[in-house]
Design a protein around this motif. Structure first.
Motif, short mmCIF file in Angstrom:
data_model
loop_
_atom_site.label_atom_id
_atom_site.label_comp_id
_atom_site.label_asym_id
_atom_site.label_seq_id
_atom_site.Cartn_x
_atom_site.Cartn_y
_atom_site.Cartn_z
N UNK A 213 37.64 75.88 24.93
CA UNK A 213 36.17 75.68 24.41
C UNK A 213 35.86 74.30 23.59
N UNK A 214 36.85 74.36 22.81
CA UNK A 214 36.53 72.91 21.97
C UNK A 214 36.69 71.64 22.70
N UNK A 215 37.55 71.81 23.83
CA UNK A 215 37.72 70.48 24.60
C UNK A 215 36.55 70.42 25.71
N UNK A 216 35.95 71.27 25.92
CA UNK A 216 34.95 71.35 26.83
C UNK A 216 33.53 70.80 26.11
N UNK A 217 33.50 71.27 24.77
CA UNK A 217 32.55 70.63 23.69
C UNK A 217 32.70 69.09 23.60
N UNK A 218 33.89 68.83 23.50
CA UNK A 218 34.38 67.26 22.93
C UNK A 218 33.94 66.63 24.02
N UNK A 219 34.32 66.80 25.32
CA UNK A 219 34.10 65.80 26.50
C UNK A 219 32.33 65.89 26.89
N UNK A 220 31.71 67.04 26.81
CA UNK A 220 30.19 67.02 26.92
C UNK A 220 29.71 66.17 26.06
N UNK A 221 30.19 66.07 24.77
CA UNK A 221 29.60 65.11 23.74
C UNK A 221 29.66 63.91 24.02
N UNK A 222 31.17 63.62 24.59
CA UNK A 222 31.38 61.84 25.04
C UNK A 222 30.55 61.57 25.89
N UNK A 223 30.34 62.30 27.07
CA UNK A 223 29.73 62.03 28.30
C UNK A 223 28.12 62.19 28.25
N UNK A 224 27.67 63.17 27.45
CA UNK A 224 26.26 63.41 27.61
C UNK A 224 25.53 63.40 25.98
N UNK A 225 26.19 63.28 25.12
CA UNK A 225 25.77 63.31 23.58
C UNK A 225 25.18 64.78 23.32
N UNK A 226 25.54 65.69 24.15
CA UNK A 226 25.32 67.25 23.68
C UNK A 226 26.42 68.01 23.77
N UNK A 227 26.48 69.30 23.22
CA UNK A 227 27.79 70.13 23.54
C UNK A 227 27.52 70.89 24.50
N UNK A 228 28.34 71.89 24.68
CA UNK A 228 28.51 72.45 26.28
C UNK A 228 27.40 73.47 26.31
N UNK A 229 27.06 74.36 25.10
CA UNK A 229 26.09 75.28 24.97
C UNK A 229 24.73 74.63 25.32
N UNK A 230 24.40 73.30 24.84
CA UNK A 230 23.17 72.81 24.82
C UNK A 230 22.90 72.35 26.22
N UNK A 231 23.84 72.23 26.98
CA UNK A 231 23.55 71.82 28.41
C UNK A 231 23.35 73.30 29.20
N UNK A 232 23.98 74.37 28.80
CA UNK A 232 23.59 75.59 29.46
C UNK A 232 22.49 75.96 29.10
#
Length: 287
Positions: A213-232
């Motif tokens: 989960x931590x890595x998913x949040x990290x790469x989402x922030x890097x690529x989109x500027x938002x964390x994984x939960x925000x994208x959901x």
């Protein structure tokens, strides 16, 4: 004005679309004139539509956004997106309804393995108008005069049109040039689109694409500027907006369709994200 949130194949009729192989091509005037140049909001399952508008103009609704565009222009509408039109009378062009498996096959042949999941509108430069018009004429000719290898010809012509679209869009990036992180984020976004009514937790998606989960949040922030939960949540809110604007159903039923077991929690979630309650949002959209 409420629309038809249930998925349809052909607007205004009961015809069935073969989802595995077919590309259906018709003149824009054919269906629009029949409905007095107004197409009420509706959406399709397993069908992406391309409206190639060569003459006239349109006010188009894509989910909750409205745009006014003059020809020549191409409007791309992925499956699941609510869309409606107020056409200028006598507008001319071609409508392509492409079964998603065929579209993916053509995109894969170009080395692109992502889905077309966001609507977009691309103007046709004067220098390209004759070329795009020629492709549309060939597609209509093929549709009107069935011949041997028709599906292969459809795919070949569609591939040319998609190449033109990819070149015309400045935000496109070839799949082969994506980093590992970019590929994971795209995989995550595609999973959200398929499963957001069932799974709201980051942990489920992280497990599916085999990252923490931590890595998913990290790469989402890097690529989109938002964390994984925000994208959901963004996808959930987008679908909630569709139901509130286009469907005449109780908020509690909307909450259930989106996977919320408690309507009260859905109300709190929506108000926290949007700043107003679902009921108030619906009233405002109809004013």
């Amino acid at each position: 004005m409420f629309g038809n949130l249930e998925f349809v194949d052909f607007y205004g009729e009961d015809g069935a679309f073969a989802p595995h192989t077919l590309l259906y091509c018709e003149a824009l005037v054919q269906r629009s004139e029949q409905h007095n140049w107004t197409i009420q909001p509706h959406r399709h399952r397993q069908i992406t539509q391309l409206f190639v508008v060569l003459e006239g103009g349109v006010e188009v609704r894509l989910d909750t956004q409205q745009y006014k565009r003059a020809a020549p222009v191409v409007i791309v509408i992925p499956e699941g997106v609510m869309h409606g039109f107020d056409w200028q009378a006598e507008s001319q062009g071609v409508v392509l309804s492409v079964a998603s498996p065929m579209l993916q096959q053509v995109l894969s042949s170009l080395g692109l393995h992502r889905r077309v999941d966001q609507p977009f509108i691309t103007a046709i430069p004067d220098t390209d108008r004759d070329y795009v018009t020629q492709l549309c004429n060939l597609l209509q000719q093929e549709a009107n005069q069935p011949a041997i290898y028709q599906e292969a010809m459809f795919q070949a012509l569609l591939q040319q049109l998609l190449i033109w679209l990819l070149r015309a869009r400045t935000d496109n990036k070839e799949e082969s040039n994506l980093s590992k992180s970019e590929r994971k984020v795209r995989q995550f976004q595609q999973l959200i689109e398929r499963h957001f009514t069932q799974y709201h937790q980051v942990s489920w998606y992280a497990n599916e694409i085999r990252v923490s989960q931590a890595h998913l949040n990290q790469i989402c922030r890097e690529q989109t500027g938002e964390n994984a939960l925000a994208l959901i949540h963004k996808v959930l809110l987008n679908e909630a907006n569709r139901y509130l604007v286009f469907a005449d159903m109780p908020v509690a039923e909307i909450a259930e369709r989106l996977g919320f077991s408690d309507p009260g929690y859905f109300n709190k979630f929506f108000k926290r994200k949007v700043g107003t309650s679902p009921a108030a949002y619906r009233r405002q959209s109809q004013e």
